[in-house]
Design a protein around this motif. Sequence first.
Motif, PDB file in Angstrom:
ATOM      1  N   MET A   1       1.745   9.996 -20.493  1.00 13.08           N
ATOM      2  CA  MET A   1       0.638   9.746 -19.585  1.00 13.08           C
ATOM      3  C   MET A   1       1.162   9.609 -18.156  1.00 13.08           C
ATOM      4  O   MET A   1       2.311   9.236 -17.937  1.00 13.08           O
ATOM      5  N   SER A   2       0.328   9.945 -17.179  1.00 17.15           N
ATOM      6  CA  SER A   2       0.705   9.779 -15.779  1.00 17.15           C
ATOM      7  C   SER A   2       0.567   8.324 -15.380  1.00 17.15           C
ATOM      8  O   SER A   2      -0.187   7.564 -16.001  1.00 17.15           O
ATOM      9  N   PHE A   3       1.275   7.938 -14.333  1.00 17.02           N
ATOM     10  CA  PHE A   3       1.254   6.550 -13.879  1.00 17.02           C
ATOM     11  C   PHE A   3       0.865   6.547 -12.408  1.00 17.02           C
ATOM     12  O   PHE A   3       1.632   6.978 -11.542  1.00 17.02           O
ATOM     13  N   ASP A   4      -0.343   6.073 -12.120  1.00 20.70           N
ATOM     14  CA  ASP A   4      -0.875   6.068 -10.759  1.00 20.70           C
ATOM     15  C   ASP A   4      -0.602   4.706 -10.128  1.00 20.70           C
ATOM     16  O   ASP A   4      -1.422   3.788 -10.218  1.00 20.70           O
ATOM     17  N   VAL A   5       0.552   4.568  -9.491  1.00 17.65           N
ATOM     18  CA  VAL A   5       0.930   3.266  -8.953  1.00 17.65           C
ATOM     19  C   VAL A   5       0.045   2.871  -7.779  1.00 17.65           C
ATOM     20  O   VAL A   5      -0.216   1.672  -7.566  1.00 17.65           O
ATOM     21  N   ALA A   6      -0.461   3.828  -7.012  1.00 18.88           N
ATOM     22  CA  ALA A   6      -1.336   3.500  -5.882  1.00 18.88           C
ATOM     23  C   ALA A   6      -2.630   2.862  -6.375  1.00 18.88           C
ATOM     24  O   ALA A   6      -3.108   1.863  -5.814  1.00 18.88           O
ATOM     25  N   ALA A   7      -3.214   3.431  -7.416  1.00 21.11           N
ATOM     26  CA  ALA A   7      -4.434   2.860  -7.981  1.00 21.11           C
ATOM     27  C   ALA A   7      -4.160   1.486  -8.578  1.00 21.11           C
ATOM     28  O   ALA A   7      -4.984   0.565  -8.458  1.00 21.11           O
ATOM     29  N   LEU A   8      -3.013   1.330  -9.210  1.00 22.77           N
ATOM     30  CA  LEU A   8      -2.625   0.039  -9.785  1.00 22.77           C
ATOM     31  C   LEU A   8      -2.516  -1.018  -8.698  1.00 22.77           C
ATOM     32  O   LEU A   8      -3.043  -2.128  -8.817  1.00 22.77           O
ATOM     33  N   ARG A   9      -1.843  -0.686  -7.607  1.00 24.40           N
ATOM     34  CA  ARG A   9      -1.612  -1.649  -6.525  1.00 24.40           C
ATOM     35  C   ARG A   9      -2.922  -2.127  -5.903  1.00 24.40           C
ATOM     36  O   ARG A   9      -3.014  -3.277  -5.448  1.00 24.40           O
ATOM     37  N   ALA A  10      -3.912  -1.287  -5.903  1.00 16.99           N
ATOM     38  CA  ALA A  10      -5.198  -1.661  -5.311  1.00 16.99           C
ATOM     39  C   ALA A  10      -5.879  -2.788  -6.081  1.00 16.99           C
ATOM     40  O   ALA A  10      -6.808  -3.419  -5.557  1.00 16.99           O
ATOM     41  N   CYS A  11      -5.426  -3.062  -7.285  1.00 20.57           N
ATOM     42  CA  CYS A  11      -6.014  -4.117  -8.115  1.00 20.57           C
ATOM     43  C   CYS A  11      -5.409  -5.487  -7.848  1.00 20.57           C
ATOM     44  O   CYS A  11      -5.840  -6.478  -8.450  1.00 20.57           O
ATOM     45  N   PHE A  12      -4.413  -5.556  -6.966  1.00 23.84           N
ATOM     46  CA  PHE A  12      -3.688  -6.800  -6.707  1.00 23.84           C
ATOM     47  C   PHE A  12      -3.969  -7.293  -5.286  1.00 23.84           C
ATOM     48  O   PHE A  12      -3.392  -6.786  -4.323  1.00 23.84           O
ATOM     49  N   PRO A  13      -4.832  -8.282  -5.112  1.00 24.70           N
ATOM     50  CA  PRO A  13      -5.142  -8.768  -3.765  1.00 24.70           C
ATOM     51  C   PRO A  13      -3.924  -9.242  -2.990  1.00 24.70           C
ATOM     52  O   PRO A  13      -3.853  -9.065  -1.767  1.00 24.70           O
ATOM     53  N   SER A  14      -2.948  -9.822  -3.662  1.00 18.85           N
ATOM     54  CA  SER A  14      -1.780 -10.359  -2.965  1.00 18.85           C
ATOM     55  C   SER A  14      -0.956  -9.280  -2.284  1.00 18.85           C
ATOM     56  O   SER A  14      -0.245  -9.552  -1.309  1.00 18.85           O
TER      57      SER A  14
END
Length: 400
Positions: A1-14
């Motif tokens: 599977m692909s790993f979208d780190v940019a989309a993941l990071r958007a889920c972290f307010p800190s």
Amino acid sequence: MSFDVAALRACFPSLAGGTAHFDGPGGTQVPSAVAEAVAATLTSPISNRGSVTAAERFADETVLAARSALADLLGADPGGIVVGRSATALTFDLARTLAAGWGPGDEVVVTRLDHDANVRPWVLAAEAAGATVRWVPFDPATGELTADDVAGVLSERTRLVAVTGASNLIGTRPPVTAIAALVHTAGALLAVDGVHLTAHAPVDVRSLGADFYTCSPYKFLGPHCGVLAADPALLGTLRPGKLLPSTDAVPERFEQGTLPYELLAGTTAAVDFLAALAPDPGSRRDRLVAAMTAVEEHEDRLRERLEAGLAELSGVRLWSRAAHRTPTLLLTFDGRDAADAYRFLADRGVNAPAGSFYAIEASRWLGLGDTGGLRVGLAPYSDAGDVDRLLTALREWLAG
């Protein structure tokens, strides 16, 4: 599977603050979904667990959901999931309980590689019971701890072996499955500290051969609490100290006092967040294995980028050299104090702490005393920009 780190990071307010976090081995950042689950539980009608009122049923459902989620994450039986204040506290309780059956002539095995939370509870329990403590060394040049190293200290008197799933100081991943086979052939039990491993790779407690496996949700995007996974039948043979009116059922007999329902809800949310990284249909367990495999591959790519950059810096020593390891690096600097690097990086928005991080035996075995070095840990939300910022800041510090 692909790993979208940019989309993941958007889920972290800190992460919106702009800091590059390499402090994940001490506790990861938390996605919004986890915080929202904690807040929703705290503000919902809730009571002690029961079946009469809606508040009681909500508490019970929250506990059972967390056990189910953690079992899926670890490849364990939900009936053997014990929740506690921390992995350290759970290990102390387990050690005291097991030690009630130990005596002079019995032997307990610990390693020089482990975090002290998987060393001192066993050492103190063995000493109190009059049992002997045997130590497993590791190769300070490579960071490797092998099954042969463990075999060298086993005997028919061995009652328990404690070993890490992965070193929180230098990342080494010992061959736990091979070690488990040796331990069980000797007739002993195996306690695995999975606190660091669980954050970086798929885990299957049964395949590992761990009789007891501990981990901490706050190391894999969740809230602060501890988890012990074991076979319910094995837990049923143990008699921990407990309050007289408290239940004797497993796993509740090991959980002292009222559970932190809001933290359990946050833990379930963290597991579900990880599972959602795998879009393919399937059970939550299947999605978690796929997601954590993708996390491991993503972090390994970044580790290789980081190690390549470090190799270009003079005066830097990398202590994390085991063939099989997590993306956690320990650095020291010729003639320079790692604590100074820690402070310099912090001023530039890069969090990479210095110390021995409770892996005191490992730090001493490496010849680093109680000081340790600069620990750089990658997490699922780390990206190439973080790595490049760290390398740039280190280059600046070394040139100063």
